[in-house]
Design an enzyme around this catalytic site. Sequence first.
Site, PDB file in Angstrom:
ATOM      1  N   LYS A  43      51.510  64.716  85.761  1.00 60.88           N
ATOM      2  CA  LYS A  43      51.324  64.973  84.333  1.00 60.88           C
ATOM      3  C   LYS A  43      52.317  64.122  83.542  1.00 60.88           C
ATOM      4  O   LYS A  43      53.441  63.862  84.001  1.00 60.88           O
ATOM      5  CB  LYS A  43      51.552  66.465  84.083  1.00 60.88           C
ATOM      6  N   SER A  55      47.162  72.695  79.166  1.00 64.45           N
ATOM      7  CA  SER A  55      47.847  71.418  78.954  1.00 64.45           C
ATOM      8  C   SER A  55      47.889  70.529  80.195  1.00 64.45           C
ATOM      9  O   SER A  55      48.005  69.323  80.080  1.00 64.45           O
ATOM     10  CB  SER A  55      49.254  71.650  78.413  1.00 64.45           C
ATOM     11  N   SER A 108      49.242  76.939  82.076  1.00 66.38           N
ATOM     12  CA  SER A 108      48.875  75.527  82.072  1.00 66.38           C
ATOM     13  C   SER A 108      48.615  74.907  83.428  1.00 66.38           C
ATOM     14  O   SER A 108      48.170  73.764  83.507  1.00 66.38           O
ATOM     15  CB  SER A 108      49.946  74.707  81.346  1.00 66.38           C
TER      16      SER A 108
END
Length: 532
Positions: A92, A170, A194
């Site tokens: 990420k 997210s 998330s």
Amino acid sequence: METAPNTRMPPCKGVNIEEASIGQLQQWLQDGKFTALDLAECYLERTRRLNGILKAVLELNPDALDIARARDDERSRGFVRGPLHGIPFLVKDNIATKDKMQTTAGSMSSKVPEDAQVVKLLRSAGAVLLGHANMSEWASMRATYYAVGYSSRGGQNRNPYNLAEHPGDSSSGPATAVASNMCAFSLGTETDSSVILPADRNAVVGIKPTVGIISCEGVVPESHNFDTVGAFGRTVEDATVVLDAISESPRNLSAHISGKDALKGARFGIPWKRVWERASFDQSTKVQYQTLQTLIMRLQDSGAEVIRVEIPSAEAIVPIDNGWDWDYPSKIGHPEQSEFTVVKVDFYNDVKNYLASLIVNPNNIQSLEDIIQYNIIHTEREGGVSGTHPAWPTGQDSFDKSQSSMGIEDETYRSALDFIRRKTRDEGIDAALRYDGELLDGLLVPVQADDGVAMQIAAQAGYPMITIPVDVGDDGVPFGLTIIQTALGEKKLVRYGAAIEEVAGKRPRPAFRNIHANNWMYTGVRPNELGA
């Protein structure tokens, strides 16, 4: 006429690697079916074919092929670092990598002084970093109502099962990339939902560990009280191997992987009030509820005992008419009970410390105030002013609330943190796990069919979760079954997660429904002024 992208997975030197597990890939590497360089190139080709529509990958690593060559060289000399040697992965975009890429949380440019600790460990394990995955900008911290999976750097990430439906929370980019076979595994981060929600909506296994057992050093922070790094894989074993690799101390969770025989004599609780109860009467998730209930009956047929239990604090912490909402208590006059009361203070302080560590900061962003001003100045791209960018209809109202807190850990902050921990731990999950004088082997919960409330309770407690893919709903979006454990309960999570995975069967593959979708996909509480 617009043509559909080629969604077929290219073979790797004649080998079909679609849906291949880490163990299978490692065996093929060992057998010489292909090299780590070949494998990296195959995943990069897959990314080139799909990323234009999915936007799961924000930035590719220009050094990826050189890293793969180095791992091949080691293998040729008889040196194999472990099960991740030569295996490609993504992180990420809020997980720092010290290389030619930027680490930006989907926003402004910057350079970090060193790899995040989890990246250091994966490099040491021999894994090949392909790049950074897209995410909801600033990890969904900036607004109360926003486009899920959108960042100004990466664009709108989409769900490969139904591109018109949102991809999760997210960490959607890392989950989407694994789901669509752009990499073998990925890392995401979670403050509240998330990791688990994107995994659930992308039919991949997501493990969110106990807060504190995985280092968050080098991760763009949200709240040191709730933040953790989690793993995405296409199987429980894959995600577990990754979790072992990024753990600070050896845990050997992989040794606890077991088949469905482990279900014989296992005892699970299904928390009813405000969790399964909500799922049972929501007509929009009827298919999910019925499918999960059928799976639970199959677990019982395999020897498990499943008991209806209650989370004693459920009525106090879960609103009867709302799902996931981390600031709901404030809206009814009780900020001293709100998770967001803690998060907004932590973010103000934690992000300032993070920004001070950057070695290249071209916009001289030193504080949350600077971030807010940057977004206002660049509002056409960053939506700093409400109504100026479709991804952020409410602008950056969560940032504004965090700025107003000035990072002061006052009595309201301390009361909220104490309330959350007490209600979700001693009076919550731990109480529900105690049944008839013994501890249950886990709590089985839905993720989407209860509007995310059980997931939120576990996140607030800092307790571990694993979600296992089950099926696809009538909206074309996958869903799964999640296990919640108490602190440091990862061994049971992976043991029973793998057993449930065997009963549930192979995960569904992406269908790329609505492949040309270009809609915005919002989440959060829609303000009244925006209309119904």
